[in-house]
Design a protein around this motif. Structure first.
Motif, PDB file in Angstrom:
ATOM      1  N   ILE A  24      40.312  41.471  49.963  1.00  0.00           N
ATOM      2  CA  ILE A  24      38.904  42.124  50.426  1.00  0.00           C
ATOM      3  C   ILE A  24      38.326  42.025  51.671  1.00  0.00           C
ATOM      4  N   ASN A  25      38.627  41.242  52.671  1.00  0.00           N
ATOM      5  CA  ASN A  25      38.205  41.381  54.017  1.00  0.00           C
ATOM      6  C   ASN A  25      38.973  42.626  54.725  1.00  0.00           C
ATOM      7  N   GLU A  26      40.110  42.912  54.082  1.00  0.00           N
ATOM      8  CA  GLU A  26      40.937  43.868  55.015  1.00  0.00           C
ATOM      9  C   GLU A  26      40.874  45.271  54.259  1.00  0.00           C
ATOM     10  N   ASN A  27      40.352  45.411  53.043  1.00  0.00           N
ATOM     11  CA  ASN A  27      40.641  46.972  52.324  1.00  0.00           C
ATOM     12  C   ASN A  27      39.145  47.143  51.729  1.00  0.00           C
ATOM     13  N   GLN A  28      38.749  48.312  51.975  1.00  0.00           N
ATOM     14  CA  GLN A  28      37.832  49.084  51.189  1.00  0.00           C
ATOM     15  C   GLN A  28      37.681  49.147  49.837  1.00  0.00           C
ATOM     16  N   VAL A  29      39.152  49.449  49.503  1.00  0.00           N
ATOM     17  CA  VAL A  29      39.332  49.897  47.967  1.00  0.00           C
ATOM     18  C   VAL A  29      40.703  49.024  47.528  1.00  0.00           C
ATOM     19  N   THR A  56      35.655  50.384  56.061  1.00  0.00           N
ATOM     20  CA  THR A  56      36.927  50.133  56.737  1.00  0.00           C
ATOM     21  C   THR A  56      37.701  51.424  55.757  1.00  0.00           C
ATOM     22  N   ALA A  57      38.534  51.996  56.657  1.00  0.00           N
ATOM     23  CA  ALA A  57      39.404  52.986  55.880  1.00  0.00           C
ATOM     24  C   ALA A  57      40.573  52.872  55.044  1.00  0.00           C
ATOM     25  N   ALA A 114      30.944  41.951  48.736  1.00  0.00           N
ATOM     26  CA  ALA A 114      31.362  42.263  50.162  1.00  0.00           C
ATOM     27  C   ALA A 114      31.117  43.840  50.179  1.00  0.00           C
ATOM     28  N   GLY A 115      30.575  44.622  48.762  1.00  0.00           N
ATOM     29  CA  GLY A 115      30.488  46.005  48.997  1.00  0.00           C
ATOM     30  C   GLY A 115      31.861  46.697  48.894  1.00  0.00           C
ATOM     31  N   ARG A 116      32.902  46.085  48.542  1.00  0.00           N
ATOM     32  CA  ARG A 116      34.074  46.743  48.384  1.00  0.00           C
ATOM     33  C   ARG A 116      34.422  47.263  46.995  1.00  0.00           C
ATOM     34  N   SER A 117      35.395  48.024  46.736  1.00  0.00           N
ATOM     35  CA  SER A 117      35.553  48.580  45.311  1.00  0.00           C
ATOM     36  C   SER A 117      36.972  48.055  45.013  1.00  0.00           C
ATOM     37  N   VAL A 118      36.840  47.564  43.706  1.00  0.00           N
ATOM     38  CA  VAL A 118      37.932  46.940  43.007  1.00  0.00           C
ATOM     39  C   VAL A 118      38.164  47.688  41.602  1.00  0.00           C
ATOM     40  N   VAL A 119      39.344  48.692  41.838  1.00  0.00           N
ATOM     41  CA  VAL A 119      39.767  49.635  40.688  1.00  0.00           C
ATOM     42  C   VAL A 119      40.688  49.147  39.605  1.00  0.00           C
ATOM     43  N   ALA A 120      40.584  49.031  38.346  1.00  0.00           N
ATOM     44  CA  ALA A 120      41.500  48.440  37.641  1.00  0.00           C
ATOM     45  C   ALA A 120      42.098  50.037  36.685  1.00  0.00           C
ATOM     46  N   ILE A 121      43.341  50.028  36.727  1.00  0.00           N
ATOM     47  CA  ILE A 121      44.008  51.184  36.266  1.00  0.00           C
ATOM     48  C   ILE A 121      44.362  50.989  34.686  1.00  0.00           C
ATOM     49  N   ASP A 122      44.498  52.093  33.897  1.00  0.00           N
ATOM     50  CA  ASP A 122      44.950  51.854  32.426  1.00  0.00           C
ATOM     51  C   ASP A 122      46.128  51.143  32.548  1.00  0.00           C
ATOM     52  N   GLN A 123      46.003  49.941  31.272  1.00  0.00           N
ATOM     53  CA  GLN A 123      47.157  49.023  30.961  1.00  0.00           C
ATOM     54  C   GLN A 123      48.558  49.747  30.716  1.00  0.00           C
ATOM     55  N   PHE A 124      48.427  50.990  30.159  1.00  0.00           N
ATOM     56  CA  PHE A 124      49.364  51.794  29.626  1.00  0.00           C
ATOM     57  C   PHE A 124      50.057  52.556  30.604  1.00  0.00           C
ATOM     58  N   PHE A 125      49.510  52.845  31.824  1.00  0.00           N
ATOM     59  CA  PHE A 125      49.982  53.520  32.739  1.00  0.00           C
ATOM     60  C   PHE A 125      51.244  53.324  33.251  1.00  0.00           C
TER      61      PHE A 125
END
Length: 370
Positions: free
Chosen positions: A256-261, A174-175, A301-312
Motif C-alpha cells: 500500500i505504501n509503494e503503489n497507488q493501485v 504515486t505513479a 491511505a487513499g489507494r485503490s485495491v482492484v479485485a478482478i473476476d475469479q474466472f479470469f
C-alpha cells in the motif's frame, strides 16, 4: 472512520476473578437464550426477537437460582444478546451458519459500552472494578473510545480493544501500480518478478505441535494436567497465528505504501480449502486475511485495491499476445506460448495479466470477461 486499537493488559488477581465471572455470565446468558429461542421455534413455532430475548434475560436475573447474574455489569450481558441477534440476522440472510453455542475453552470476550467503563487521564476503568487496567499502551488513542471489548484467548492472555473515531491520512500520490498473484510456493508474486517466499508457519512448528498434542491426548479428562497440556497446545497455535498476522501486516503495508493501485484476484478460499491435499497449506497462507488487509489499508491511505473476476484465466493467458491455453497443469511452472513463442514463468505471467485486467476494470468500471 472508526478503528479498533488493540492492546495487551495484565489484570490484578481481583480483576482476574471479576473477568472470569463476567465471561462466565456472558457465556451462560448467550447459551441459555440461544437454547430458549431454538426450542421456542421447534416446539411452538414461535419467532423470538431481541426485545423478547432481553425480557427473558430480565426474568432470569429475578430468579433466585440465577441471582449471581447481578454480580456483574448488565452491559456485557445485553451486548451478548445484540451479538446473538446479529448472528441470527446473518443466518437468515444466508451469510453465515446457524448461531453456535459458546465454549469456555475457546476465546472469551465481553463488550462494554460507555456506561460500563471510564477512560480518564490515559487510564481505563471497567465497571465493578476500583483499580485501572494495567494496559501496555503501545500507541496513543486518537480520542476517548466509544466501545471497549475485553477478551481472553485460549493461552490465557488478556487483551482490550478500544473502538475510536479517527481521521485517515492519505499518502502522497504515486505513479506505481502493481499486480499480484497469490500462491503457496510464494505468498504472492508481482508483475515485476518479485517473489516473497512462503514462511510456512504451521510447518515450522508442526513437530513441536504434534508432540504436545500427543501428550494432551494421554492426559486424563478433567484433570489439572490435561488443562496445563491444553494451554501448551494453545500457546503454539497462538504463536503460529501471531507470526502469520505479523508477516501479512508487513507485506500489505509495504504494498500500500509503494503503489497507488494494487490489483488482486477474487478467490473463493472457502471452496479451495476443501481440497484435502492443499487445505492445510491454503489455510496457513492466509489469502483472505491478506486481501482484507489490503482493502482497508488502501481505503485509509487513499489507494485503490482492484479485485478482478475469479474466472479470469490469468494463468493460462499469454501476457504478450493474449493467447489462452485450453488447460495448464498445476505442476507446470514454465510454459511457452504456441502463438508468439514467448516463455513465461507461471506466476509472473499471471501477475502481469491480473495487473492489466485490474487497470482495465479501474478505467472502465466493468468486469473483465474471460
Amino acid at each position: 472512520m472508526k478503528r479498533a486499537y488493540k492492546y495487551r493488559f495484565y489484570p490484578t488477581p481481583d480483576q482476574v476473578e471479576l473477568l472470569a465471572q463476567t465471561f462466565g455470565c456472558v457465556r451462560f446468558v448467550y447459551n441459555s437464550i440461544l437454547r430458549w429461542r431454538t426450542d421456542a421455534y421447534y416446539e411452538r413455532q414461535e419467532k423470538v426477537g431481541y426485545i423478547q430475548a432481553n425480557a427473558r434475560l430480565t426474568a432470569l436475573k429475578k430468579e433466585p437460582e440465577f441471582a449471581w447474574l447481578n454480580d456483574v455489569s448488565c452491559v456485557p450481558l445485553q451486548q451478548s444478546l445484540r451479538h446473538q441477534q446479529s448472528a441470527f440476522s446473518n443466518f437468515f440472510a444466508g451469510r453465515s451458519a446457524y448461531p453456535a453455542f459458546k465454549s469456555k475453552r475457546h476465546k472469551q470476550a465481553a463488550e462494554l459500552t460507555a456506561s460500563a467503563f471510564k477512560y480518564r487521564d490515559g487510564k481505563l476503568y471497567m465497571a465493578k472494578s476500583k483499580t485501572s487496567l494495567d494496559v501496555r499502551w503501545s500507541r496513543p488513542l486518537p480520542c476517548a473510545p466509544s466501545t471497549v471489548t475485553i477478551s481472553k484467548d485460549a493461552p490465557g492472555r488478556y487483551f482490550v480493544s478500544c473502538l475510536c473515531e479517527f481521521e485517515p491520512a492519505s499518502l502522497p500520490i504515486t505513479a506505481k501500480t502493481v499486480g499480484i498473484d497469490v500462491g503457496l510456493k510464494d505468498l504472492f508474486v508481482t508483475d515485476t518478478g518479485f517473489k516473497t517466499g512462503n514462511p510456512r508457519h504451521t510447518a515450522k512448528y508442526a513437530k513441536r505441535l504434534t508432540l504436545l498434542q500427543r501428550r494432551l491426548s494421554k492426559k486424563q479428562k478433567g484433570s489439572k494436567n490435561r488443562a496445563k497440556a491444553r494451554t501448551k497446545v494453545a500457546r503454539i497455535h497462538a504463536k503460529i497465528s501471531d507470526c502469520r498476522l505479523d508477516g501479512l501486516h508487513k507485506l500489505s503495508r509495504k504494498l500500500i505504501n509503494e503503489n497507488q493501485v494494487v490489483c488482486v484476484e477474487s478467490l473463493k478460499v472457502k471452496n479451495m480449502i476443501r481440497n484435502p491435499k492443499l487445505s492445510r497449506a491454503i489455510a496457513d497462507a492466509g489469502w483472505s486475511e491478506f486481501v482484507r488487509q489490503l482493502q482497508y489499508k488502501g481505503e485509509w491511505a487513499g489507494r485503490s485495491v482492484v479485485a478482478i473476476d475469479q474466472f479470469f484465466p490469468s494463468t493460462k493467458r499469454c501476457s504478450a499476445c493474449g493467447h489462452t491455453l485450453p488447460k495448464l497443469a498445476l505442476n507446470v511452472r514454465l510454459w511457452t506460448c504456441p502463438e508468439c513463442a514467448a516463455t513465461h514463468d507461471r506466476d509472473v505471467n499471471a501477475a502481469k495479466n491480473i495487473k492489466a485486467a485490474g487497470l482495465a476494470v479501474l478505467a472502465c468500471g466493468e468486469s473483465v470477461n474471460p
